[in-house]
Write a protein that holds these residues in place. Structure first.
Motif, PDB file in Angstrom:
ATOM      1  N   THR A 116       0.838  -1.204   0.000  1.00 34.79           N
ATOM      2  CA  THR A 116       0.000   0.000   0.000  1.00 34.79           C
ATOM      3  C   THR A 116       0.868   1.248   0.000  1.00 34.79           C
ATOM      4  O   THR A 116       0.589   2.212  -0.727  1.00 34.79           O
ATOM      5  CB  THR A 116      -0.932  -0.018   1.231  1.00 34.79           C
ATOM      6  OG1 THR A 116      -1.619  -1.259   1.250  1.00 34.79           O
ATOM      7  CG2 THR A 116      -1.922   1.110   1.202  1.00 34.79           C
ATOM      8  N   ASP A 168      -7.027  -2.776  -2.650  1.00 33.32           N
ATOM      9  CA  ASP A 168      -6.332  -3.477  -1.578  1.00 33.32           C
ATOM     10  C   ASP A 168      -7.128  -4.733  -1.216  1.00 33.32           C
ATOM     11  O   ASP A 168      -8.343  -4.758  -1.403  1.00 33.32           O
ATOM     12  CB  ASP A 168      -6.256  -2.536  -0.367  1.00 33.32           C
ATOM     13  CG  ASP A 168      -4.926  -2.653   0.349  1.00 33.32           C
ATOM     14  OD1 ASP A 168      -4.144  -3.536  -0.015  1.00 33.32           O
ATOM     15  OD2 ASP A 168      -4.669  -1.841   1.258  1.00 33.32           O
ATOM     16  N   GLU A 169      -6.458  -5.728  -0.684  1.00 29.51           N
ATOM     17  CA  GLU A 169      -7.100  -7.006  -0.313  1.00 29.51           C
ATOM     18  C   GLU A 169      -7.998  -7.461  -1.471  1.00 29.51           C
ATOM     19  O   GLU A 169      -9.156  -7.816  -1.277  1.00 29.51           O
ATOM     20  CB  GLU A 169      -7.954  -6.893   0.964  1.00 29.51           C
ATOM     21  CG  GLU A 169      -7.414  -5.992   2.077  1.00 29.51           C
ATOM     22  CD  GLU A 169      -6.065  -6.411   2.630  1.00 29.51           C
ATOM     23  OE1 GLU A 169      -5.663  -7.561   2.375  1.00 29.51           O
ATOM     24  OE2 GLU A 169      -5.384  -5.586   3.246  1.00 29.51           O
TER      25      GLU A 169
HETATM   26 MG    MG Z   1      -2.028  -3.020   2.186  1.00 31.42          MG
END
Ligand code: MG
Ligand code: ATP
Length: 434
Positions: A116, A168-169
């Motif tokens: 990230t 993300d994820e």
């Molecule tokens: Mg992350």
């Protein structure tokens, strides 16, 4: 009559007018919505809305003036990965400047390794806007997911600077449609996502981050142009990380003047190298948390002085906690490997319904040589219940007159050491091998 059947021209024009006005309002509404509102699926964005610009004019002006920064500032990676991501950063920036087509990236690796962090830096370096979406937010949207997903891409399309859309994820919703049990709503949302990302775009760049990319739907893999593996830091990277966070959370506040924190005298460089050796297996996030723990220790002490002993005590704690987490993880993995795959229940009475299935036969149960050659020679073998098994079932009889002589030869050969042969053994009438 005819006059009644055809509506007057005035009425037709009025209907057309009302219809066009309604349509125009809807289109304008969608346009404004796409431009101004942050879609509900976007968690965080560097793009600001008009309302925000009015609320924080200074901040907005500063952001507009900000120069693109180094993509890897404050990101510690091993040299080969660093080179790779630097190339990606340069290419992305040039793509933006030349209005080219963006490449989609997948970043995978263990938690806390800088995925990230790098995605945000990449956006800032390239001068693009960024928006962060979390895969886990999609499923709870239910049937609204499709509309929400379209809104994200409509909104992305209106960015003047180009948008880095960071998912993300990502494995939480980009799962295999065929084999995984996903709801109809999630499947529809995933299809909307696939539809909007089918072509490479000059408006947005897709950056996916995942800890388990093997769970992705194949169509997602097909959209990825570059795969980057973020691994746990090695010794050298850990040393750089420890120094980075020691500087940030301890040295800078201690030398800043106005802070309450003070630092005892010891060899800081040597201490950092020592800590790097002790933190094997830890992620960048765990090391950054260690920095925060040192700072907290100083603030909670009476005199505000951070001593070497206090630093060591926090490292001891962090190492212990790391081992504890690893034990849990190992336990989880062991439990997974011991759990048999789900089996469909066999009806009662069917052989194997009560016991284990899928086990391997012990070696002694492998077919005997004569069983293997019996079908070739078209001969019959006695059933295991017939006669002596300890001799390895060496009795073979012919099945038909045509092969009697041949069978007898075999029989003779095989019976040479079979002292217990019962001459009255007869083959089954149907001639099938036993
Ligand atoms: Mg992350
Ligand atoms: N390679 C790194 N260099 C510098 N700091 C790092 C690095 N990796 C992690 N960190 C620190 O840990 C924090 C969390 O990292 P980040 O959010 O990028 O991890 P992640 O890989 O996205 O993890 P997750 O898979 O859990 O989302 C960062 O804000 C940073 O402080």
């Amino acid at each position: 009559m005819l006059a009644l059947a055809t509506p007057p021209h005035g009425l037709t024009l009025l209907a057309v007018g009302v219809y066009s006005a309604r349509n125009a309002t809807a289109v304008a509404g969608r346009y404004i919505e796409a431009r101004l509102g942050k879609p509900s699926l976007v968690r965080e964005t560097s793009r600001f809305t008009v309302a925000e610009a009015i609320k924080h004019p200074v901040k907005t002006a500063r952001r507009l003036k900000s120069k693109p920064q180094d993509a890897l500032e404050g990101v510690v990676l091993n040299p080969s990965l660093e080179e790779r991501v630097r190339d990606i950063a340069i290419a992305t920036r040039n793509t933006r400047q030349n209005n080219g087509l963006y490449r989609n990236i997948l970043m995978y690796g263990p938690p806390g390794t800088g995925k990230t962090l790098f995605a945000k830096k990449l956006a800032m370096h390239s001068g693009m806007d960024y928006a962060i979406m979390t895969g886990g937010d999609v499923a709870p949207m239910g049937r609204d997911g499709v509309t929400a997903m379209h809104k994200v891409f409509d909104w992305a399309g209106t960015s003047r600077r180009g948008l880095l859309l960071f998912v993300d994820e990502a494995d939480a919703f980009l799962r295999k449609r065929a084999t995984e049990k996903i709801s109809e709503d999630l499947r529809a949302t995933l299809n909307a996502f696939l539809y909007r990302t089918g072509e490479q775009s000059n408006k947005f760049m897709l950056v996916l981050a995942s800890n388990q990319p093997e769970q992705f739907d194949w169509a997602i893999n097909d959209r990825i142009d570059e795969i980057v593996n973020f691994d746990l830091p090695g010794l050298e990277e850990r040393e750089r990380l420890v120094r980075l966070y020691f500087d940030k959370y301890v040295l800078e506040p201690a030398t800043g003047g106005r802070q309450r924190m003070k630092l005892a005298q010891f060899d800081y460089g040597k201490k950092c190298s020592e800590i790097a050796k002790r933190t094997e297996g830890m992620s960048g996030r765990e090391i950054s948390k260690l920095g925060v723990a040192w700072q907290a220790a100083a603030y909670s002490s009476e005199d505000g002085i951070l001593t070497e002993a206090m630093i060591d005590a926090r490292v001891d704690d962090a190492v212990k906690q790391h081992h504890q987490k690893m034990d849990w993880l190992r336990g989880e993995e062991e439990a997974k490997s011991l759990t048999p795959p789900p089996l469909s229940p066999l009806p009662a009475g069917v052989p194997g319904s009560g016991g284990k299935r899928g086990f391997t036969l012990p070696l002694k149960d492998t077919p005997r040589a004569e069983e293997a050659i019996a079908p070739v020679l078209d001969i019959n073998l006695p059933s295991p219940s017939d006669g002596d098994q300890s001799a390895g079932g060496k009795r073979i009889d012919s099945t038909g007159p045509g092969c009697e002589a041949e069978a007898k030869t075999v029989k003779g050969d095989l019976n040479q050491d079979d002292g217990e042969r019962k001459p009255d053994q007869t083959p089954p009438k149907d001639g099938s091998p036993v």
